[in-house]
Design an enzyme around this catalytic site. Structure first.
Site, PDB file in Angstrom:
ATOM      1  CG  ASP A  71     -29.522  10.274   4.450  1.00 18.30           C
ATOM      2  OD1 ASP A  71     -29.979  11.442   4.502  1.00 18.30           O
ATOM      3  OD2 ASP A  71     -30.011   9.389   5.390  1.00 18.30           O
TER       4      ASP A  71
ATOM      5  CB  SER B 176     -27.685   8.921  12.424  1.00 16.42           C
ATOM      6  OG  SER B 176     -27.707   8.919  10.814  1.00 16.42           O
TER       7      SER B 176
ATOM      8  CG  HIS C 284     -31.049  11.214   8.451  1.00 16.69           C
ATOM      9  ND1 HIS C 284     -30.007  10.303   7.946  1.00 16.69           N
ATOM     10  CD2 HIS C 284     -30.975  10.601   9.958  1.00 16.69           C
ATOM     11  CE1 HIS C 284     -29.473   9.319   8.730  1.00 16.69           C
ATOM     12  NE2 HIS C 284     -30.015   9.524  10.005  1.00 16.69           N
TER      13      HIS C 284
END
Length: 1242
Positions: A158, A210, A136
């Site tokens: 992910d 992230s 993402h």
């Protein structure tokens, strides 16, 4: 995901940093990201400062002071560095801790920034033999070698992964699947790992983090961060981590991905767009141009960058984005001002225009805190500076100050104020029916406003208490966070209206003088040509009177709250907005624990002795198809008896964890005693069956005895009557003996048989075959009785359990967690193999379709628009349940006088609409339609040296390969689901309940407001909102509305399925599933390869196997102990197996040492089962006693079939009884036959 690392081929080792190799295209270390370089510089400076601080001497301190005594002149570089070092001492909190230093050292090699358009959006990490980047996170890795790799994407985890270049493998970090609970390390310090979840303090971690790794205390990576979910004081991390056999993703509910935003919000001003955080326009500083700045903000109120624009306008720093500070949280209120509004009760039962007007009260926090909004502002002075000891309030057209210490909030008694900022007050109040807010103004006068408001203490948990306990447990709850930082909650502001004020008008010699006192005044009159105008200086209207004039004070330099008790300036609603403090957050609240229940077990029941301190809830549910559920509030010491069926029961007392009870087959008497003890034993287990059997046996015995007596009487009558009627007849000896005839004389048996042979041969054969027939009849009866009992016994005990000899094997395992299935697989030429399968966990997951989300609503009432001397018109707006009405004949008054000054009629346009309440993100219910459910089972399979747990979807055929053996599980025998077609999910609870479809909600019922998500714009509302005519003289927007259907449902809802699900199901909601439901059986077919078996030539050899049971307690979990004795000719490890379902063995295999102790579980009082050890077999026979406890907390791992289960002693007594009765009947029949034969012979 097959391309995730499952092995580590390259370990990490320490080495000095080498210069770039000539052939390596990788750039030098200086091109690493600036942020990391700065962090390393800070680390080096901090370590240097620490070393200097510990080792510094007096002369060195003197050197630092010398440059200050010299005249100002250019300093050499060395003294400059010495001057900079003490600066580090002023902020020791910036020095990285041990955990941070460790992570920074490792991260320097193994993580790389991911950039998009020059902005860092996340990180990529080298782990094992892979480079991993969150999928993402937009952008490319800031490294030429890694950017050109071909990445594989996994939406399940992910992640995007690629193989690490050979030249960079030494930079990669190891990873580990070992994660004991405790603290781990990441870039910001410690990460807590408990209950399978990684958490950090709230505020640590943000968008842009992230992809950062989490390390253990030795350096290997344990997880990669993807995002976080705010849970109050802690933030739960969404991570990808490793288990022993697989990669898994942990995603807490409410997770937000931590990729930095790549979109720059744009704002508009006169059709010119600019970045909201960096406006380049003239009227973009509030201090330079308040009115145009506010107008610019109003035009961009719906822009995503509105708050960036607001921040730039307040701080007036257009060149770069300024850093926001906690001390500046009040600066946005420079744009606003307090106000005065109509209050219906100002403390003495009369109405007034009060600066303490209460606008709204929120009681959404479950800890009982109230959030009150009123007209004044706390923490601000009249000069727009921050001072938490002050309250600023509207005093006419001016702003005055009062002491914060004079603020009081009352309910039924005084409340405790816990927080204040701006228009908002946090207070904890006792239950009551009203709320009042008051403070003492600068003139030492009390300013009060009181409204009717019912509030009571909210129930948290299952115990009603009033005082927070010192000891207890923490349960999830909500509270208002004591923070003044910017939040997601906001309130609408608008430009204040012109305020009428007749005090600035005075009559002077036939003229009217307007005294402005430095203000801007708008005036109107019906005298002469100067009817309407605006002035900033004193003005005189000639030839006029005060009654024909009206003056309004105009101020457009500040906003005020969009209150329904103050009119708005224009019909077209122009508004701004500001953040409000004290957001509602998830947290934990300590609740009490009632004294534990004292349990006294009985036969199929348990008596709970309860000693509650507070009113405490007791609930229980029984397992099985026909469930029984009950709950009651216990207010005083009492005893409650709950039934305990064979399937079990679960009860929950107060805030304690649920407890489960299972019946133990205990009883009085002895299964191996005298007949009355045996009857007492079985009466305790099966009272009805025992009574029926005893009655039937008694009837049979009595009938048999009566029949025997009757046959003897008949025989005697038949043999004596002929001799009595014949004079001088002599009774034969045989007849005399059989018929008990006195003085009987008869021929010998041989003479009688000779006489019959000579005179009547038919009677001869009849008399000869009578005893023989009786003997044959007795033998057949005995055989039939024994055969019948033995057959029933063997059927009950399931003798002859599965022993497979074919190549394809099939089995049926119970769909019950913890209940093992064992089979003995025999194959020619190989030693027998023990196969064990056990269901570890089951999950029944329905296919769900989210219909909508519903929650509480709030009614938005904008400020009314009053059209003086004219008629206003409503305009349609696309808002949920938007209502608009125009009322004529209104004569509104404000604190300065009449708002309108004209002869014609005035009109008021009132508006109202519905929105989701702020509490919706914490307190909402989701309505689902449930479809076909899939049953997923975790099954532990053990055979030979294989011990593996697999997952299979058993609602259909599912093939799984285990160590080269193909297993096919399913389909389950009983397709069943506890979920209806319509279900509701609310705060971890699930309800089988009907609900209206989307768009068909009714006022006051569940679903009166509906939306697909918590932030979507498809909100549907039907709350019965109706506007009412305002009262004459007051400015307000009255309306009527049906109370929230969601709140009504909360009060009236039934017990959730979690508390009353049948078959022992455990209901979970994230995702929706039913765990460990004991329903049906799972068929299994398998094809075991030869390699799993041990050849006879290689297997251990034992002989003379014997089994002796030392102790045995039936109906208890492995309550039997048996000793196996044997001779070992070839040692090794042997599989052990019971060939009968009568007993279940705890051991799977044993070491052949000549003597072994095994444990078994059985429900039989006299179990007899065959045990095989390798190729040898022995029979174990036991006499078991019943367990001592009537109720236990664990289920037994054995076959629960107990009828007809006759002990060996009971069988012996039954055979004796049958033999005695049979012998009695046989003798009677024999006598009757002989007598009949003799009488027929005559």
């Amino acid at each position: 995901m097959d391309f995730l690392p499952t092995q580590v081929f390259y370990g990490r080792r320490w080495r000095p940093r080498m210069p770039p190799r000539p052939w390596r295209p990788r750039m030098p270390t200086m091109q690493r990201p600036d942020q990391q370089a700065r962090q390393m510089q800070q680390l080096i400076a901090a370590v240097s400062t620490l070393a200097l601080r510990q080792n510094a001497a007096a002369p060195q301190r003197g050197k630092k002071k010398q440059p200050r005594r010299k005249k100002p002149k250019p300093q050499p570089e060395k003294p400059k560095k010495q001057e900079q070092k003490p600066k580090q001492k002023k902020a020791p909190k910036r020095k990285p801790g041990r955990r941070e230093r460790m992570c920074m050292k490792i991260e320097h090699d193994c993580i790389f920034e991911v950039k998009h358009e020059g902005k860092v959006t996340g990180y990529a990490c080298l782990v094992g033999d892979k480079v991993m980047k969150p999928a993402h996170v937009p952008g490319v890795i800031d490294n030429a070698d890694l950017a050109r790799l071909s990445y594989k994407k996994s939406s399940k985890y992910d992640l995007e992964c690629a193989q690490i270049p050979v030249a960079m493998k030494s930079d990669a970090s190891k990873y580990t699947h070992e994660k004991p609970e405790g603290h781990y390390n990441w870039h910001y310090g410690a990460v807590q790992y408990t209950g399978g979840r990684f958490t950090v303090p709230t505020g640590v971690g943000k968008p842009g983090d992230s992809g950062r790794p989490i390390f253990d205390n030795k350096g290997p990576v344990v997880a990669i961060v993807l995002g976080g979910a705010n849970e109050g004081t802690r933030t739960a991390l969404s991570v990808v981590t490793w288990n022993k056999d697989m990669v898994t993703k942990i995603t807490p509910e409410g997770t937000v991905e931590w990729a930095a935003s790549t979109v720059t919000a744009m704002c508009l001003l006169t059709n010119i767009s600019f970045p909201c955080f960096q406006p380049s326009c003239a009227p973009c500083c509030y201090e330079k141009g308040p009115e145009p700045t506010l107008r610019m903000l109003e035009e961009n109120v719906n822009s995503e960058g509105y708050y960036d624009l607001l921040h730039a306008a307040v701080y007036c720093r257009n060149s770069s984005r300024s850093k926001r500070s906690t001390a500046n949280h009040f600066n946005a209120y420079k744009l606003t001002r307090p106000y005065v509004a109509y209050c219906a009760d100002c403390g003495m039962g009369h109405s007034c225009h009060s600066p303490a007007m209460i606008e709204n009260i929120q009681a959404d926090a479950t800890d009982g805190t109230l959030k009150i909004q009123f007209a004044s502002q706390i923490g601000l002075t009249k000069t727009d500076t921050h001072d938490h000891t002050k309250i600023r309030y509207a005093e006419g057209h001016d702003i005055a100050e009062a002491a914060r210490s004079t603020l009081k909030v009352h309910s039924s008694s005084e409340c405790t104020v816990t927080g204040t900022m701006g228009h908002f007050i946090l207070a904890k109040c006792p239950p009551g029916e009203r709320i009042s807010v008051s403070f003492v103004d600068s003139k030492n006068e009390h300013r009060t406003c009181r409204i009717a408001y019912h509030h009571e203490q909210r129930l948290i948990g299952r115990e009603r208490f009033t005082v927070r306990p010192h000891h207890g447990i923490e349960l999830p709850c909500t509270t208002y966070q004591l923070t003044t930082a910017e939040t997601s909650e906001e309130i609408d502001m608008h430009m204040p209206p012109d305020i009428p004020d007749r005090t600035i008008l005075s009559q002077q010699s036939g003229n009217v003088k307007i005294t402005v006192n430095g203000r801007t005044v708008r005036y109107s009159s019906s005298c002469g040509s100067q009817a309407v105008g605006t002035t900033t200086t004193d003005k005189t209207i000639n030839s006029c009177t005060v009654d024909k004039c009206q003056a309004y004070v105009t101020s457009h330099t500040k906003w005020q709250f969009n209150s329904p008790f103050v009119p708005r300036r224009m019909q077209a609603e122009r508004k701004g907005k500001v953040h409000i403090p004290f957001p509602l957050i998830n947290t934990t609240c300590r609740v009490p624990l009632a004294p534990e229940a004292l349990v006294r077990s009985g036969k199929r029941e348990a008596t709970l002795s309860l000693h509650p301190i507070h009113p405490t809830l007791l609930s229980y549910r029984t397992f099985g198809a026909e469930r029984v559920f009950d709950e009651q509030w216990i207010t005083a010491q009492t005893e409650v008896t709950i039934p305990v069926p064979v399937e079990g029961v679960e009860y929950q007392w107060g805030n304690h964890k649920p407890q489960r009870f299972v019946v133990a087959l205990t009883t009085e008497g002895k299964a191996h005693g005298w007949p009355h003890e045996i009857i007492e034993y079985y009466y305790g287990l099966h009272p009805t069956t025992t009574i029926v059997v005893v009655i039937r046996v008694s009837v049979v015995v009595l009938l048999s005895f009566a029949a025997s007596v009757y046959m003897c009487v008949v025989a005697r009558t038949k043999c004596l009557t002929p001799y009595a009627l014949t004079p001088g007849a002599v009774v034969p000896v045989t007849i005399g003996v059989l018929c008990c005839a006195p003085k009987a004389h008869a021929a010998s048996f041989a003479e009688g048989m000779a006489y019959l042979w000579d005179n009547n041969q038919s009677m001869f054969w009849m008399e000869l075959t009578g005893p023989l027939a009786l003997l044959i009849l007795a033998t057949c009866c005995a055989r039939s009785l024994l055969s019948c009992c033995k057959g029933s016994f063997l059927v009950a005990m399931s003798i002859g359990s599965a022993v497979a000899s074919a190549y394809e094997h099939t089995a049926i395992i119970p769909n019950q967690v913890g209940f093992p299935y064992k089979a003995h697989v025999a194959r020619e030429g190989y030693s027998p193999l023990t196969l064990q399968m056990q269901v570890i966990e089951t999950s029944l997951e329905p296919t769900l379709n989210l219909e909508y989300i519903t929650c509480d609503y709030k009614t938005k009432v904008p400020s009314p628009y009053v059209k003086c001397c004219g008629t206003a018109e409503c305009r349609t707006q696309d808002k949920p349940e938007y209502k608009c009405a125009v009322f004529t004949g209104v004569y509104p008054f404000m604190w300065g006088g009449a708002y309108c000054f004209c002869d014609s009629e005035n009109t008021q346009m009132s508006e109202a609409y519905v929105e989701r309440a702020d509490v919706c993100k914490h307190d909402h219910a989701a309505a689902y339609r449930a479809h076909t459910a899939s049953l997923r089972a975790k099954i532990k399979v053990t055979y030979g040296t294989v011990n593996q747990t697999v997952e299979a979807y058993v609602n259909g055929d599912h093939a799984v390969t285990i160590a080269g053996t193909k297993f096919i599980f399913g389909p389950v025998s009983t397709p069943w689901t506890p979920f209806d077609t319509k279900i509701l999910v609310y705060k971890g609870e699930l309800y089988n309940q009907d609900f209206p479809r989307y768009g068909a909600g009714q006022p006051g019922r569940f679903g009166d407001i509906q939306s697909r998500t918590l932030d979507s714009r498809d909100l549907y509302a039907n709350t019965g909102l109706k506007l009412a005519r305002p009262a004459a003289g007051n400015i307000h927007v009255p309306y009527t509305q049906t109370p929230s259907g969601f709140k009504t449902w909360q009060k009236d809802r039934d017990s959730p399925l979690n508390a009353k699900a049948p078959f022992g199901c455990i209901i979970q909601t994230n995702p929706v599933r039913a765990m460990n439901c004991a329903v049906g059986n799972i068929p299994v077919s398998m094809d075991i390869a030869d390699s799993a078996f041990t050849r006879l030539t290689d297997a251990p050899v034992i002989s003379e196997l014997t089994c002796t049971v030392s102790t045995c307690t039936h109906s208890s979990d492995f309550g039997g102990i048996a000793v196996l004795s044997y001779k070992v000719e070839k040692s090794g490890r042997c599989d052990i197996h019971s060939h009968s379902n009568v007993a279940v063995l705890q051991e799977v295999s044993i070491e052949t040492e000549g003597r072994s102790v095994i444990h078994f579980s059985t429900a039989s009082a006299s179990p007899s089962f065959v045990v095989s050890v390798c190729s040898s077999r022995a029979t174990c026979t036991a006499k078991c006693e019943p367990p001592k406890d009537h109720v236990v907390t664990y289920p037994a791992n054995h076959n629960g079939v107990t009828l007809p289960d006759l002990s060996s002693t009971a069988m012996t007594w039954a055979q004796h009884l049958a033999g005695g009765v049979g012998l009695l009947i046989a003798l009677a029949v024999l006598i009757l036959v002989i007598v009949t034969c003799v009488t027929l012979r005559r």
